[in-house]
Design a protein around this motif. Structure first.
Motif, PDB file in Angstrom:
ATOM      1  N   ALA A 181     -27.788  27.419  33.061  1.00 20.67           N
ATOM      2  CA  ALA A 181     -28.622  27.127  32.069  1.00 20.67           C
ATOM      3  C   ALA A 181     -26.848  25.841  31.554  1.00 20.67           C
ATOM      4  CB  ALA A 181     -28.464  26.927  30.840  1.00 20.67           C
ATOM      5  N   PHE A 182     -26.642  24.852  32.173  1.00 27.31           N
ATOM      6  CA  PHE A 182     -25.584  24.027  31.387  1.00 27.31           C
ATOM      7  C   PHE A 182     -25.408  23.372  30.158  1.00 27.31           C
ATOM      8  CE2 PHE A 182     -26.451  22.032  35.727  1.00 27.31           C
ATOM      9  CZ  PHE A 182     -26.185  23.242  37.032  1.00 27.31           C
ATOM     10  N   LEU A 183     -24.433  24.113  29.093  1.00 25.64           N
ATOM     11  CA  LEU A 183     -24.149  23.828  28.220  1.00 25.64           C
ATOM     12  C   LEU A 183     -23.024  22.851  28.175  1.00 25.64           C
ATOM     13  CD1 LEU A 183     -24.425  27.110  27.007  1.00 25.64           C
ATOM     14  CD2 LEU A 183     -26.489  25.703  26.299  1.00 25.64           C
ATOM     15  N   CYS A 184     -23.290  20.986  27.575  1.00 23.65           N
ATOM     16  CA  CYS A 184     -22.559  20.571  27.689  1.00 23.65           C
ATOM     17  C   CYS A 184     -22.633  19.528  26.401  1.00 23.65           C
ATOM     18  CB  CYS A 184     -23.428  19.089  28.745  1.00 23.65           C
ATOM     19  SG  CYS A 184     -23.246  19.909  30.375  1.00 23.65           S
ATOM     20  N   THR A 185     -21.546  19.440  26.048  1.00 24.51           N
ATOM     21  CA  THR A 185     -20.589  18.924  25.072  1.00 24.51           C
ATOM     22  C   THR A 185     -19.705  17.170  24.859  1.00 24.51           C
ATOM     23  OG1 THR A 185     -20.327  21.410  23.785  1.00 24.51           O
ATOM     24  CG2 THR A 185     -19.718  19.263  22.526  1.00 24.51           C
ATOM     25  N   ASP A 186     -20.511  16.517  24.214  1.00 23.62           N
ATOM     26  CA  ASP A 186     -19.926  15.044  24.648  1.00 23.62           C
ATOM     27  C   ASP A 186     -18.455  15.165  23.930  1.00 23.62           C
ATOM     28  OD1 ASP A 186     -22.503  14.777  25.883  1.00 23.62           O
ATOM     29  OD2 ASP A 186     -22.778  13.150  24.410  1.00 23.62           O
TER      30      ASP A 186
ATOM     31  N   LEU B 199     -34.822  21.638  39.076  1.00 20.28           N
ATOM     32  CA  LEU B 199     -33.856  20.696  38.190  1.00 20.28           C
ATOM     33  C   LEU B 199     -36.001  21.847  37.428  1.00 20.28           C
ATOM     34  CD1 LEU B 199     -33.066  19.522  34.992  1.00 20.28           C
ATOM     35  CD2 LEU B 199     -34.493  17.857  35.902  1.00 20.28           C
ATOM     36  N   LYS B 200     -35.406  22.634  36.156  1.00 21.63           N
ATOM     37  CA  LYS B 200     -36.443  23.090  35.495  1.00 21.63           C
ATOM     38  C   LYS B 200     -36.440  22.298  33.962  1.00 21.63           C
ATOM     39  CE  LYS B 200     -37.213  26.460  38.902  1.00 21.63           C
ATOM     40  NZ  LYS B 200     -38.314  26.155  39.399  1.00 21.63           N
ATOM     41  N   PHE B 201     -35.927  21.592  33.826  1.00 22.29           N
ATOM     42  CA  PHE B 201     -35.767  21.418  31.755  1.00 22.29           C
ATOM     43  C   PHE B 201     -34.607  20.826  31.595  1.00 22.29           C
ATOM     44  CE2 PHE B 201     -35.874  25.909  30.284  1.00 22.29           C
ATOM     45  CZ  PHE B 201     -34.707  25.445  29.464  1.00 22.29           C
ATOM     46  N   ALA B 202     -34.023  20.106  31.064  1.00 20.43           N
ATOM     47  CA  ALA B 202     -33.284  19.125  30.496  1.00 20.43           C
ATOM     48  C   ALA B 202     -34.005  18.199  29.386  1.00 20.43           C
ATOM     49  CB  ALA B 202     -32.720  18.327  31.482  1.00 20.43           C
TER      50      ALA B 202
ATOM     51  N   PRO C  92     -27.858  11.339  19.967  1.00 20.59           N
ATOM     52  CA  PRO C  92     -27.129  12.669  21.379  1.00 20.59           C
ATOM     53  C   PRO C  92     -25.740  12.190  21.384  1.00 20.59           C
ATOM     54  CG  PRO C  92     -28.014  10.148  22.376  1.00 20.59           C
ATOM     55  CD  PRO C  92     -28.254  10.488  20.500  1.00 20.59           C
ATOM     56  N   ASN C  93     -25.288  13.880  21.722  1.00 22.47           N
ATOM     57  CA  ASN C  93     -24.175  14.090  21.506  1.00 22.47           C
ATOM     58  C   ASN C  93     -23.744  15.250  22.578  1.00 22.47           C
ATOM     59  OD1 ASN C  93     -25.182  16.806  20.036  1.00 22.47           O
ATOM     60  ND2 ASN C  93     -23.794  15.985  18.335  1.00 22.47           N
ATOM     61  N   GLY C  94     -24.882  16.266  23.731  1.00 26.04           N
ATOM     62  CA  GLY C  94     -24.264  16.591  24.379  1.00 26.04           C
ATOM     63  C   GLY C  94     -25.505  16.981  24.834  1.00 26.04           C
ATOM     64  N   SER C  95     -25.872  17.950  26.021  1.00 29.08           N
ATOM     65  CA  SER C  95     -27.306  18.202  26.967  1.00 29.08           C
ATOM     66  C   SER C  95     -26.941  19.685  27.605  1.00 29.08           C
ATOM     67  CB  SER C  95     -26.423  17.497  28.742  1.00 29.08           C
ATOM     68  OG  SER C  95     -26.702  15.848  28.319  1.00 29.08           O
ATOM     69  N   LEU C  96     -28.826  19.965  27.601  1.00 33.06           N
ATOM     70  CA  LEU C  96     -28.803  21.049  28.048  1.00 33.06           C
ATOM     71  C   LEU C  96     -29.907  20.947  29.175  1.00 33.06           C
ATOM     72  CD1 LEU C  96     -29.501  24.484  27.577  1.00 33.06           C
ATOM     73  CD2 LEU C  96     -31.604  23.856  26.392  1.00 33.06           C
ATOM     74  N   VAL C  97     -29.109  21.325  29.874  1.00 31.86           N
ATOM     75  CA  VAL C  97     -29.902  21.501  31.281  1.00 31.86           C
ATOM     76  C   VAL C  97     -30.332  23.037  32.355  1.00 31.86           C
ATOM     77  CG1 VAL C  97     -30.262  20.203  34.154  1.00 31.86           C
ATOM     78  CG2 VAL C  97     -28.830  18.901  31.956  1.00 31.86           C
TER      79      VAL C  97
END
Length: 97
Positions: free
Chosen positions: A4-9, A37-40, A50-55
């Motif tokens: 999991a990529f936990l991304c914060t803008d 890719l499983k989901f994002a 939007p203020n970040g991402s989950l991939v």
């Protein structure tokens, strides 16, 4: 193995996110076509912006997962304040294999 990529803008970078979005989606679509890719999707602030991402991706190991995270156009554009890459185990509601 799943990661999991936990991304914060970075604060105040919504315009950069929106400008980079088409190439980001193109990148994710290529990962999807390759079966990685499983989901994002984006995290949202209280205003629904939007203020970040989950991939979540399937990668050989942590190094390969980090390479995928760092190849994302959002990452390359400097959108993210922080990116965490964590090994992840899909336990509940996992799609049938």
């Amino acid at each position: 193995m799943l990661f999991a990529f936990l991304c914060t803008d970075k604060p105040g970078h919504l315009n950069l996110r929106m400008e980079t979005r088409p190439t980001h989606l193109e990148h994710l679509n290529k990962l999807n076509e390759a079966g990685s890719l499983k989901f994002a999707g984006p995290f949202l602030d209280d205003d629904g912006k939007p203020n970040g991402s989950l991939v979540v991706v399937d990668a050989q190991d942590m190094a390969a997962a980090r390479a995928l995270a760092e190849a994302d156009p959002y990452y390359l554009a400097g959108l993210f304040e922080k990116v965490e890459v964590k090994a992840w185990n899909w336990t509940i509601n996992k799609p049938a294999e």
